[in-house]
Design a protein around this motif. Sequence first.
Motif, PDB file in Angstrom:
ATOM      1  N   ALA A  48       0.847  -1.190   0.000  1.00 25.17           N
ATOM      2  CA  ALA A  48       0.000   0.000   0.000  1.00 25.17           C
ATOM      3  C   ALA A  48       0.880   1.236   0.000  1.00 25.17           C
ATOM      4  O   ALA A  48       2.010   1.194   0.511  1.00 25.17           O
ATOM      5  CB  ALA A  48      -0.921   0.026   1.216  1.00 25.17           C
ATOM      6  N   THR A  56      -4.433   7.132  -1.840  1.00 24.74           N
ATOM      7  CA  THR A  56      -3.910   5.807  -1.522  1.00 24.74           C
ATOM      8  C   THR A  56      -4.047   4.840  -2.688  1.00 24.74           C
ATOM      9  O   THR A  56      -4.893   5.031  -3.580  1.00 24.74           O
ATOM     10  CB  THR A  56      -4.637   5.204  -0.317  1.00 24.74           C
ATOM     11  OG1 THR A  56      -6.038   5.102  -0.616  1.00 24.74           O
ATOM     12  CG2 THR A  56      -4.458   6.061   0.918  1.00 24.74           C
ATOM     13  N   ASN A  57      -3.212   3.815  -2.691  1.00 23.70           N
ATOM     14  CA  ASN A  57      -3.407   2.690  -3.595  1.00 23.70           C
ATOM     15  C   ASN A  57      -2.940   1.420  -2.885  1.00 23.70           C
ATOM     16  O   ASN A  57      -2.083   1.479  -2.003  1.00 23.70           O
ATOM     17  CB  ASN A  57      -2.705   2.878  -4.935  1.00 23.70           C
ATOM     18  CG  ASN A  57      -1.208   2.837  -4.831  1.00 23.70           C
ATOM     19  OD1 ASN A  57      -0.582   3.782  -4.377  1.00 23.70           O
ATOM     20  ND2 ASN A  57      -0.614   1.719  -5.246  1.00 23.70           N
ATOM     21  N   TYR A  58      -3.563   0.313  -3.263  1.00 19.18           N
ATOM     22  CA  TYR A  58      -3.342  -0.958  -2.592  1.00 19.18           C
ATOM     23  C   TYR A  58      -3.099  -2.081  -3.592  1.00 19.18           C
ATOM     24  O   TYR A  58      -3.630  -2.073  -4.703  1.00 19.18           O
ATOM     25  CB  TYR A  58      -4.574  -1.336  -1.758  1.00 19.18           C
ATOM     26  CG  TYR A  58      -4.891  -0.384  -0.637  1.00 19.18           C
ATOM     27  CD1 TYR A  58      -5.738   0.700  -0.839  1.00 19.18           C
ATOM     28  CD2 TYR A  58      -4.345  -0.567   0.623  1.00 19.18           C
ATOM     29  CE1 TYR A  58      -6.030   1.577   0.184  1.00 19.18           C
ATOM     30  CE2 TYR A  58      -4.632   0.307   1.664  1.00 19.18           C
ATOM     31  CZ  TYR A  58      -5.478   1.380   1.430  1.00 19.18           C
ATOM     32  OH  TYR A  58      -5.765   2.245   2.456  1.00 19.18           O
ATOM     33  N   ASP A  60      -3.970  -5.638  -4.992  1.00 17.35           N
ATOM     34  CA  ASP A  60      -5.289  -6.278  -5.083  1.00 17.35           C
ATOM     35  C   ASP A  60      -5.512  -7.277  -3.951  1.00 17.35           C
ATOM     36  O   ASP A  60      -6.639  -7.435  -3.469  1.00 17.35           O
ATOM     37  CB  ASP A  60      -5.427  -6.987  -6.425  1.00 17.35           C
ATOM     38  CG  ASP A  60      -5.603  -6.028  -7.587  1.00 17.35           C
ATOM     39  OD1 ASP A  60      -5.397  -6.446  -8.739  1.00 17.35           O
ATOM     40  OD2 ASP A  60      -5.935  -4.851  -7.346  1.00 17.35           O
ATOM     41  N   LYS A  63      -6.796  -5.297  -0.741  1.00 17.41           N
ATOM     42  CA  LYS A  63      -7.900  -4.335  -0.819  1.00 17.41           C
ATOM     43  C   LYS A  63      -9.078  -4.793   0.029  1.00 17.41           C
ATOM     44  O   LYS A  63      -9.470  -5.957  -0.012  1.00 17.41           O
ATOM     45  CB  LYS A  63      -8.340  -4.151  -2.276  1.00 17.41           C
ATOM     46  CG  LYS A  63      -7.395  -3.295  -3.100  1.00 17.41           C
ATOM     47  CD  LYS A  63      -7.897  -3.142  -4.530  1.00 17.41           C
ATOM     48  CE  LYS A  63      -6.937  -2.279  -5.340  1.00 17.41           C
ATOM     49  NZ  LYS A  63      -7.374  -2.172  -6.753  1.00 17.41           N
ATOM     50  N   GLY A  64      -9.604  -3.864   0.793  1.00 15.97           N
ATOM     51  CA  GLY A  64     -10.735  -4.179   1.659  1.00 15.97           C
ATOM     52  C   GLY A  64     -10.349  -4.739   3.005  1.00 15.97           C
ATOM     53  O   GLY A  64     -11.196  -4.865   3.898  1.00 15.97           O
ATOM     54  N   ARG A  65      -9.082  -5.099   3.178  1.00 19.12           N
ATOM     55  CA  ARG A  65      -8.612  -5.659   4.463  1.00 19.12           C
ATOM     56  C   ARG A  65      -7.586  -4.754   5.136  1.00 19.12           C
ATOM     57  O   ARG A  65      -7.555  -4.674   6.375  1.00 19.12           O
ATOM     58  CB  ARG A  65      -7.992  -7.041   4.243  1.00 19.12           C
ATOM     59  CG  ARG A  65      -8.938  -8.053   3.636  1.00 19.12           C
ATOM     60  CD  ARG A  65      -8.322  -9.458   3.625  1.00 19.12           C
ATOM     61  NE  ARG A  65      -7.120  -9.535   2.808  1.00 19.12           N
ATOM     62  CZ  ARG A  65      -5.924  -9.899   3.266  1.00 19.12           C
ATOM     63  NH1 ARG A  65      -5.769 -10.221   4.552  1.00 19.12           N
ATOM     64  NH2 ARG A  65      -4.877  -9.957   2.463  1.00 19.12           N
ATOM     65  N   THR A  67      -5.596  -0.934   5.556  1.00 23.03           N
ATOM     66  CA  THR A  67      -5.772   0.506   5.394  1.00 23.03           C
ATOM     67  C   THR A  67      -4.477   1.222   5.740  1.00 23.03           C
ATOM     68  O   THR A  67      -3.933   1.036   6.833  1.00 23.03           O
ATOM     69  CB  THR A  67      -6.894   1.032   6.304  1.00 23.03           C
ATOM     70  OG1 THR A  67      -8.116   0.347   6.002  1.00 23.03           O
ATOM     71  CG2 THR A  67      -7.094   2.527   6.091  1.00 23.03           C
TER      72      THR A  67
END
Length: 120
Positions: A48, A56-58, A60, A63-65, A67
């Motif tokens: 991340a 921000t970018n994560y 794949d 993502k969703g887990r 932050t």
Amino acid sequence: VQLQASGGGLVQPGGSLRLSCAASGSIFSINNMGWYRQAPGEQRDLVAAITSGGSTNYADSVKGRFTISRDNAKNTVYLQMNSLKPEDTAVYYCNADIVRSGPYRLYNYWGQGTQVTVSS
């Protein structure tokens, strides 16, 4: 200038951890900050990243887990990791683009790495 990472450890699948990475030294400003991870025998990959403005970018896979966030007043970046899976096991490294003061030059720095192990 140095980056000091902390917060790793052993956690059960489904658990959470919060990593922190504080920059210190002759810092004028910090641009992008990020977290990478490296499992044994594998390359170091981006997890991340966050800009100075908060974009921000994560990866794949997280993502969703996970932050990512930062506190510019404390020169610190965080990684909140929830719903951890065994495949998240790796050494996590923080990274930052830092403009040093006197003279003003941009450098890229790495933290020392912190182990995250997800296992029952």
